[in-house]
Scaffold this motif. Structure first.
Motif, PDB file in Angstrom:
ATOM      1  N   GLY A   1       0.810  -1.221   0.000  1.00 42.81           N
ATOM      2  CA  GLY A   1       0.000   0.000   0.000  1.00 42.81           C
ATOM      3  C   GLY A   1       0.842   1.269   0.000  1.00 42.81           C
ATOM      4  N   LEU A   2       1.875   1.291   0.843  1.00 42.95           N
ATOM      5  CA  LEU A   2       2.737   2.469   0.922  1.00 42.95           C
ATOM      6  C   LEU A   2       3.555   2.668  -0.344  1.00 42.95           C
ATOM      7  CD1 LEU A   2       3.951   2.122   4.626  1.00 42.95           C
ATOM      8  CD2 LEU A   2       2.287   3.746   3.703  1.00 42.95           C
ATOM      9  N   VAL A   3       3.986   1.568  -0.954  1.00 45.28           N
ATOM     10  CA  VAL A   3       4.753   1.663  -2.195  1.00 45.28           C
ATOM     11  C   VAL A   3       3.887   2.235  -3.309  1.00 45.28           C
ATOM     12  CG1 VAL A   3       5.856   0.294  -4.022  1.00 45.28           C
ATOM     13  CG2 VAL A   3       6.458  -0.098  -1.636  1.00 45.28           C
ATOM     14  N   ILE A   4       2.655   1.753  -3.438  1.00 48.06           N
ATOM     15  CA  ILE A   4       1.756   2.253  -4.479  1.00 48.06           C
ATOM     16  C   ILE A   4       1.457   3.739  -4.257  1.00 48.06           C
ATOM     17  CG2 ILE A   4      -0.611   2.084  -5.346  1.00 48.06           C
ATOM     18  CD1 ILE A   4      -0.280  -0.947  -5.230  1.00 48.06           C
ATOM     19  N   THR A   5       1.275   4.144  -3.014  1.00 48.46           N
ATOM     20  CA  THR A   5       1.060   5.555  -2.705  1.00 48.46           C
ATOM     21  C   THR A   5       2.276   6.391  -3.084  1.00 48.46           C
ATOM     22  OG1 THR A   5      -0.411   4.959  -0.880  1.00 48.46           O
ATOM     23  CG2 THR A   5       0.487   7.191  -0.857  1.00 48.46           C
ATOM     24  N   ALA A   6       3.485   5.881  -2.798  1.00 46.20           N
ATOM     25  CA  ALA A   6       4.717   6.600  -3.145  1.00 46.20           C
ATOM     26  C   ALA A   6       4.872   6.730  -4.655  1.00 46.20           C
ATOM     27  CB  ALA A   6       5.930   5.888  -2.547  1.00 46.20           C
ATOM     28  N   VAL A   7       4.486   5.699  -5.396  1.00 45.05           N
ATOM     29  CA  VAL A   7       4.548   5.751  -6.857  1.00 45.05           C
ATOM     30  C   VAL A   7       3.569   6.805  -7.368  1.00 45.05           C
ATOM     31  CG1 VAL A   7       4.051   4.471  -8.984  1.00 45.05           C
ATOM     32  CG2 VAL A   7       5.357   3.380  -7.159  1.00 45.05           C
TER      33      VAL A   7
END
Length: 99
Positions: free
Chosen positions: A23-29
């Motif tokens: 979830g955090l990776v997708i938000t960062a992307v």
């Protein structure tokens, strides 16, 4: 994952230049913070497709490397499937070592 890449990933973690977890990776992307996304080779098909599609759409490099245990071990956390590097120079160095 090469030992040198794992060392750089650990350095990035200590410098707080890493985001981990799907979830955090997708938000960062989405927010344009991620410079490189590392995806474990044993990630589920659904997770792999979601992360790769998001990276492709936003123009972020996505590299499949190692399994979840080696990726998690490199950053000192258990079994991470996705990790995003937010620092440009560290991302370039890690990507060069992995390709």
């Amino acid at each position: 994952m090469t030992p040198k890449a794992a060392q750089l990933l650990g350095l990035a973690m200590r410098a707080r230049k890493i985001v981990s977890g799907e979830g955090l990776v997708i938000t960062a992307v989405r927010n344009g913070q991620a410079r490189l996304v590392l995806l474990a080779s044993d990630a589920s098909d659904n997770t792999a497709k979601k992360v790769k599609d998001k990276c492709s759409y936003y123009g972020v490099s996505c590299v499949t490397t190692g399994d979840r245990h080696s990726l998690g071990h490199a950053i000192g956390k258990d079994g991470r499937v996705t990790v995003a590097v937010t620092d440009g120079k560290l991302a370039e160095s890690i990507q060069r070592l992995l390709t």
